[in-house]
Design a protein around this motif. Structure first.
Motif, PDB file in Angstrom:
ATOM      1  N   THR A  31       0.852  -1.180   0.000  1.00 34.90           N
ATOM      2  CA  THR A  31       0.000   0.000   0.000  1.00 34.90           C
ATOM      3  C   THR A  31       0.890   1.233   0.000  1.00 34.90           C
ATOM      4  O   THR A  31       1.902   1.275   0.699  1.00 34.90           O
ATOM      5  CB  THR A  31      -0.960   0.016   1.205  1.00 34.90           C
ATOM      6  OG1 THR A  31      -1.784   1.188   1.132  1.00 34.90           O
ATOM      7  CG2 THR A  31      -0.223  -0.003   2.524  1.00 34.90           C
ATOM      8  N   ILE A  32       0.541   2.223  -0.799  1.00 38.88           N
ATOM      9  CA  ILE A  32       1.404   3.395  -0.961  1.00 38.88           C
ATOM     10  C   ILE A  32       0.613   4.682  -0.833  1.00 38.88           C
ATOM     11  O   ILE A  32      -0.584   4.737  -1.116  1.00 38.88           O
ATOM     12  CB  ILE A  32       2.150   3.368  -2.310  1.00 38.88           C
ATOM     13  CG1 ILE A  32       1.177   3.396  -3.478  1.00 38.88           C
ATOM     14  CG2 ILE A  32       3.050   2.153  -2.414  1.00 38.88           C
ATOM     15  CD1 ILE A  32       1.858   3.412  -4.832  1.00 38.88           C
ATOM     16  N   ASP A  33       1.292   5.708  -0.387  1.00 40.39           N
ATOM     17  CA  ASP A  33       0.739   7.058  -0.311  1.00 40.39           C
ATOM     18  C   ASP A  33       1.916   8.018  -0.350  1.00 40.39           C
ATOM     19  O   ASP A  33       3.041   7.647  -0.001  1.00 40.39           O
ATOM     20  CB  ASP A  33      -0.075   7.254   0.977  1.00 40.39           C
ATOM     21  CG  ASP A  33      -0.996   8.469   0.879  1.00 40.39           C
ATOM     22  OD1 ASP A  33      -2.206   8.264   0.670  1.00 40.39           O
ATOM     23  OD2 ASP A  33      -0.498   9.603   0.983  1.00 40.39           O
ATOM     24  N   ARG A  34       1.663   9.251  -0.756  1.00 39.19           N
ATOM     25  CA  ARG A  34       2.748  10.223  -0.863  1.00 39.19           C
ATOM     26  C   ARG A  34       2.891  11.085   0.383  1.00 39.19           C
ATOM     27  O   ARG A  34       3.798  11.904   0.472  1.00 39.19           O
ATOM     28  CB  ARG A  34       2.554  11.119  -2.082  1.00 39.19           C
ATOM     29  CG  ARG A  34       1.314  11.979  -2.042  1.00 39.19           C
ATOM     30  CD  ARG A  34       1.189  12.858  -3.265  1.00 39.19           C
ATOM     31  NE  ARG A  34       2.310  13.752  -3.417  1.00 39.19           N
ATOM     32  CZ  ARG A  34       2.450  14.638  -4.397  1.00 39.19           C
ATOM     33  NH1 ARG A  34       1.518  14.706  -5.338  1.00 39.19           N
ATOM     34  NH2 ARG A  34       3.486  15.418  -4.470  1.00 39.19           N
ATOM     35  N   THR A  35       1.989  10.925   1.359  1.00 43.57           N
ATOM     36  CA  THR A  35       1.995  11.756   2.559  1.00 43.57           C
ATOM     37  C   THR A  35       2.605  10.994   3.723  1.00 43.57           C
ATOM     38  O   THR A  35       2.099   9.931   4.105  1.00 43.57           O
ATOM     39  CB  THR A  35       0.567  12.199   2.915  1.00 43.57           C
ATOM     40  OG1 THR A  35      -0.029  12.829   1.783  1.00 43.57           O
ATOM     41  CG2 THR A  35       0.582  13.154   4.094  1.00 43.57           C
ATOM     42  N   GLU A  36       3.654  11.519   4.315  1.00 45.06           N
ATOM     43  CA  GLU A  36       4.362  10.834   5.393  1.00 45.06           C
ATOM     44  C   GLU A  36       3.451  10.561   6.590  1.00 45.06           C
ATOM     45  O   GLU A  36       3.503   9.481   7.188  1.00 45.06           O
ATOM     46  CB  GLU A  36       5.576  11.666   5.833  1.00 45.06           C
ATOM     47  CG  GLU A  36       6.353  11.050   6.980  1.00 45.06           C
ATOM     48  CD  GLU A  36       6.879   9.652   6.656  1.00 45.06           C
ATOM     49  OE1 GLU A  36       6.861   8.791   7.570  1.00 45.06           O
ATOM     50  OE2 GLU A  36       7.300   9.425   5.501  1.00 45.06           O
ATOM     51  N   ARG A  37       2.609  11.526   6.954  1.00 39.81           N
ATOM     52  CA  ARG A  37       1.732  11.327   8.104  1.00 39.81           C
ATOM     53  C   ARG A  37       0.789  10.155   7.895  1.00 39.81           C
ATOM     54  O   ARG A  37       0.596   9.321   8.793  1.00 39.81           O
ATOM     55  CB  ARG A  37       0.925  12.605   8.366  1.00 39.81           C
ATOM     56  CG  ARG A  37      -0.049  12.489   9.537  1.00 39.81           C
ATOM     57  CD  ARG A  37      -0.872  13.758   9.692  1.00 39.81           C
ATOM     58  NE  ARG A  37      -1.663  14.052   8.515  1.00 39.81           N
ATOM     59  CZ  ARG A  37      -2.853  13.495   8.255  1.00 39.81           C
ATOM     60  NH1 ARG A  37      -3.363  12.596   9.087  1.00 39.81           N
ATOM     61  NH2 ARG A  37      -3.524  13.829   7.168  1.00 39.81           N
ATOM     62  N   LEU A  38       0.194  10.053   6.700  1.00 37.74           N
ATOM     63  CA  LEU A  38      -0.719   8.950   6.420  1.00 37.74           C
ATOM     64  C   LEU A  38       0.004   7.619   6.385  1.00 37.74           C
ATOM     65  O   LEU A  38      -0.506   6.600   6.864  1.00 37.74           O
ATOM     66  CB  LEU A  38      -1.443   9.202   5.101  1.00 37.74           C
ATOM     67  CG  LEU A  38      -2.388  10.404   5.064  1.00 37.74           C
ATOM     68  CD1 LEU A  38      -3.021  10.525   3.693  1.00 37.74           C
ATOM     69  CD2 LEU A  38      -3.450  10.301   6.142  1.00 37.74           C
ATOM     70  N   VAL A  39       1.206   7.613   5.826  1.00 34.30           N
ATOM     71  CA  VAL A  39       1.981   6.369   5.766  1.00 34.30           C
ATOM     72  C   VAL A  39       2.343   5.898   7.170  1.00 34.30           C
ATOM     73  O   VAL A  39       2.209   4.722   7.515  1.00 34.30           O
ATOM     74  CB  VAL A  39       3.249   6.571   4.910  1.00 34.30           C
ATOM     75  CG1 VAL A  39       4.195   5.390   5.052  1.00 34.30           C
ATOM     76  CG2 VAL A  39       2.869   6.779   3.451  1.00 34.30           C
ATOM     77  N   GLY A  63       3.482   3.746  -9.081  1.00 34.92           N
ATOM     78  CA  GLY A  63       3.309   2.388  -8.601  1.00 34.92           C
ATOM     79  C   GLY A  63       4.455   1.983  -7.703  1.00 34.92           C
ATOM     80  O   GLY A  63       4.993   2.779  -6.941  1.00 34.92           O
ATOM     81  N   CYS A  64       4.837   0.714  -7.805  1.00 34.19           N
ATOM     82  CA  CYS A  64       5.937   0.195  -6.993  1.00 34.19           C
ATOM     83  C   CYS A  64       6.730  -0.807  -7.823  1.00 34.19           C
ATOM     84  O   CYS A  64       6.493  -2.014  -7.754  1.00 34.19           O
ATOM     85  CB  CYS A  64       5.397  -0.458  -5.723  1.00 34.19           C
ATOM     86  SG  CYS A  64       6.678  -0.999  -4.578  1.00 34.19           S
TER      87      CYS A  64
END
Length: 256
Positions: A31-39, A63-64
């Motif tokens: 699972t990926i996201d660009r926001t550090e807080r959400l990750v 993607g990854c």
């Protein structure tokens, strides 16, 4: 357990990743996201639930590539086109499920199967699917200028866009460069603007964008209000191709 080797859950929150871990096993979920807080929050909450998938901070559009191929790619952000990386990273026979945004700010979920030639084909789902856009793919354009003076009345007032069935059809007819902001339609490509309030329309620029809405509404009624799940969708490196075949056998296709 479902026969899924690896699943990519793009721009998601922890609950979606947890459901995928339950279905496919945490070792097979990214699972990926660009926001550090959400990750960071997702990692914590997933660990508390007993799941340890790969949770990465990166651009969802990319993607990854380190964990390919994926049998399932699930996007919880809307896109105007399926990113090339998602097509490349999905295994042949795998599925891509993503909300496809339209010009009017709405959208429809699409379920596509990856073909051996690199394209993905499928259909739209019945329910509307309006998600926040994939930010790296949709950089903000120039603000819309104000509409011209004067105005005209229209039988297709502003409320026609509240019908999700029609707004999907209308989005196809507006083309890929038109955007909607509240009551304003704007085409940054040529500067055309249409502002509609109830049954009054103000326009400026070289084209009357609301005429496109009026024509689309007439054709939507003439085609007996086609439902979004009747439309096919094909994604490739060149963009999206949407198709509709009417009961009389005539076909229409739109590209974006």
């Amino acid at each position: 357990m479902l026969p899924i080797r690896r699943t990519l859950d793009g721009e998601s929150v922890a609950v979606n990743a947890a459901l995928l871990c339950h279905l496919a096993g945490a070792a097979h979920v990214t699972t990926i996201d660009r926001t550090e807080r959400l990750v960071s929050t997702a990692r914590t909450r997933l660990a508390e639930a007993g799941f340890k998938p790969s949770v990465l901070r990166t651009d969802g559009q990319d993607g990854c590539p380190d964990r390919v191929p994926f049998d399932r790619i699930i996007a919880t952000c809307s896109v105007r086109r399926i990113p090339r990386a998602w097509l490349d990273q999905c295994a042949p026979g795998g599925l891509i499920v993503a909300p496809i945004a339209d010009a009017l700010g709405g959208g429809a979920g699409a379920r596509l199967t990856k073909l051996p030639d690199g394209r993905a084909v499928g259909r739209f789902l019945h329910q509307p699917a309006a998600f926040m856009p994939l930010r790296s793919a949709d950089e903000p354009g120039p603000p819309a200028p104000g509409p011209g003076a004067g105005g005209r009345t229209t039988a297709a007032g502003s409320r026609v866009l509240d019908d999700h069935g029609f707004s999907f059809w209308a989005g196809l007819h507006l083309g890929p460069t038109v955007v909607r902001c509240g009551s304003t339609l704007h085409d940054p490509a040529d500067g055309s603007v249409a502002y509609v309030q109830d049954d009054t329309v103000l326009v400026s620029g070289p084209r009357d964008l609301w005429q496109l809405i009026e024509a689309a509404h007439r054709s939507w009624l003439d085609h007996n209000r086609p439902r979004r799940e009747w439309f096919t969708v094909e994604a490739g490196p060149e963009g999206l191709l949407v198709g509709y075949t009417a009961p009389d056998g005539s076909s229409t296709r739109w590209s974006s």
